[in-house]
Motif scaffolding. Structure first.
Motif, PDB file in Angstrom:
ATOM      1  N   THR A   8       0.625  -1.269  -0.117  1.00 31.28           N
ATOM      2  CA  THR A   8       0.238  -0.098  -0.110  1.00 31.28           C
ATOM      3  C   THR A   8       0.973   1.180  -0.035  1.00 31.28           C
ATOM      4  O   THR A   8       0.535   2.223  -0.807  1.00 31.28           O
TER       5      THR A   8
ATOM      6  N   GLU B 278       1.074   3.868  -2.723  1.00 32.81           N
ATOM      7  CA  GLU B 278       0.809   5.465  -2.575  1.00 32.81           C
ATOM      8  C   GLU B 278       1.790   6.256  -3.087  1.00 32.81           C
ATOM      9  O   GLU B 278       1.595   7.493  -3.482  1.00 32.81           O
TER      10      GLU B 278
ATOM     11  N   LYS C  25      -4.812  -0.100  -9.539  1.00 29.39           N
ATOM     12  CA  LYS C  25      -6.194   0.450  -8.515  1.00 29.39           C
ATOM     13  C   LYS C  25      -7.311   0.494  -9.255  1.00 29.39           C
ATOM     14  O   LYS C  25      -7.419   0.629 -10.464  1.00 29.39           O
TER      15      LYS C  25
ATOM     16  N   GLN D  30      -6.175  -5.827   0.133  1.00 28.80           N
ATOM     17  CA  GLN D  30      -6.954  -6.408   1.542  1.00 28.80           C
ATOM     18  C   GLN D  30      -8.154  -6.716   1.250  1.00 28.80           C
ATOM     19  O   GLN D  30      -9.230  -6.385   1.238  1.00 28.80           O
TER      20      GLN D  30
ATOM     21  N   ASP E 137      -9.994   0.521  -4.312  1.00 32.39           N
ATOM     22  CA  ASP E 137      -9.192  -0.553  -3.714  1.00 32.39           C
ATOM     23  C   ASP E 137      -8.013  -0.876  -4.760  1.00 32.39           C
ATOM     24  O   ASP E 137      -7.877  -0.902  -5.872  1.00 32.39           O
ATOM     25  N   LEU E 138      -6.824  -1.667  -3.917  1.00 34.32           N
ATOM     26  CA  LEU E 138      -5.757  -2.136  -4.701  1.00 34.32           C
ATOM     27  C   LEU E 138      -5.899  -3.566  -5.008  1.00 34.32           C
ATOM     28  O   LEU E 138      -6.450  -4.318  -3.985  1.00 34.32           O
TER      29      LEU E 138
END
Ligand SMILES: *Cc1c(COP(=O)(O)O)cnc(C)c1O
Length: 402
Positions: A2, A6, A273, A311, A345-346
């Motif tokens: 994450t 980012e 993403k 996640q 969401d990734l």
């Protein structure tokens, strides 16, 4: 992950140094009883300089198919003598470059190429070490677009004419023809075609020696598959090594290998993403910010890359995962059961370390996807995202249109 997403943005390729090193060791370990060996990483599978440096540090040379790949190997610190130059279309300039850099071996793919290389080398008072690539007419049982060892493929010389060509080329000043090479395809799921191919090479070896040739090197190529789906069971490097050891036990040569995918494939992922979810007729579309230009394999080989949420919630959904490009082939997964994801969401595409970033392009004027290398708890950007403006800067409108 994450944090990288980012800080670097998405889509992004992420490679693991530890996994690359482990795969390099495991492949070598599989061949521990095979006598003298030479390992050359197939650079086309992942030519990133940091990846090449890791492999150079593991004692690997490079199997290259262009002058550009050759220069990358040198820049990454590989020894020139450990570089093998394959490919059907080596140009005059590339042959010269190979001689200038002093590479270890040219794998000749035709008699014509051998004659050309001999002339260039002789005119410089040099002798180029080379092998003759043979097409053994074996069906690798893999996707047609990554199959290279059937007689109708463009690679190598047909095995039945190989002894004659070998005899003629070995007489030329400028060449040190020291053996034969073979490579029948990629993503092989079975050992059988490889074993069949290597046994044919053994017969050829006997024939060449009976004709009085000294043969010291046999290049057995690459091609070992990796699991893309959980149920895939490709042969392990240990099983491959045991087969090679058995088949080649009386050959008395230096065996050469050109593994690519088996080293790099599972060492990398692509992180993307979710832009938004769009309802579809059969199932929802998960529209992600990665597209076919970033990872071409599904579009060109119908390849499967396992998708999962970074996640996961434990919920699943049936969805098609697609990119933003205006082509229907811009689809990574069709009506597949995947982790339920929502906007922002990734997600990860697994097994993207080979033939991933290297095939990326900027179609639809998208940026060129960046690459990151992870080493324990640190990471580095090893290829930057190249922005459309940088690509546009290399273009111009001619004066006569202004
Ligand atoms: C592509 C290629 C390789 C590597 O194949 P993998 O399936 O990635 O191991 C090796 N040798 C030659 C000549 C190639 O063209």
């Amino acid at each position: 992950m994450t944090k990288i997403a980012e800080e670097v943005g998405t889509p992004v390729y992420i490679y693991s140094r530890a996994t690359l090193e482990r795969h390099a060791r495991v492949f070598r370990e599989g061949l521990k009883d095979a006598g003298p060996i030479h390992l050359a990483f197939a650079v086309k599978s992942n030519p990133n300089l940091a990846v090449l440096r890791i492999l150079a540090n593991q004692g690997y040379g490079g199997d290259v198919v262009s002058g550009g790949e050759l220069e990358r190997c040198i820049a990454a610190g590989m020894k020139a003598e450990d570089i093998v130059f394959s490919g059907v279309g080596k140009s005059q300039e590339e042959l010269l470059l190979g001689l200038d850099r002093g590479i270890g071996q040219f794998n000749l793919e035709s008699e014509e190429e051998g004659i050309q290389l001999a002339e260039i080398a002789a005119s410089r008072g040099e002798t180029a070490s080379c092998t003759l690539r043979v097409n053994p007419d074996v069906d690798a049982g893999t996707h047609a677009k990554i199959s290279t060892g059937k007689k109708e493929n463009k690679f190598g010389v047909a095995i039945d004419v190989a002894p004659d060509i070998y005899a003629r080329l070995s007489k030329l000043d400028g060449l040190n023809l020291r053996g034969v090479a073979v490579h029948i395809g990629s993503q092989l799921q079975q050992l059988d075609p490889l074993e069949k191919c290597y046994r044919r090479m053994g017969q050829l070896l006997t024939e060449l020696r009976a004709a009085g040739h000294e043969v010291t090197h046999v290049d057995l190529g690459g091609g070992l598959g990796v699991p893309y789906k959980p149920e895939d069971r490709p042969p392990s490097p240990a099983e491959y090594g045991a087969m090679v050891t058995e088949v080649t036990k009386d050959w008395n040569v230096t065996l050469m290998f050109e593994p690519g995918r088996v080293i790099a494939g599972n060492s990398g992922i692509m992180v993307t993403k979710v832009i938004r979810i769009k309802p579809g007729v059969n199932s929802d579309f998960v529209i992600v910010d990665a597209a076919m230009n970033d990872l071409m394999r599904p579009a060109i080989y119908d390849a499967w890359h396992h998708f999962e949420a970074v996640q996961p919630t434990g919920d699943m959904m049936i969805a098609s995962i697609v990119g933003p490009i205006c082509e229907s082939s811009d689809i990574f997964a069709k009506e597949r059961e995947v982790d339920r994801v929502a906007t922002d969401d990734l997600g990860i595409f697994r097994t993207a370390g080979a033939y991933g970033a290297t095939m990326a392009n900027t179609y639809n004027s998208r940026p060129l996807v960046p690459e990151v290398l992870v080493d324990g708890d640190r990471y580095a950007v090893v290829a930057e995202r190249i922005k459309p403006a940088a690509i546009m800067a290399a273009e111009q409108v001619p004066d006569w249109l202004k």
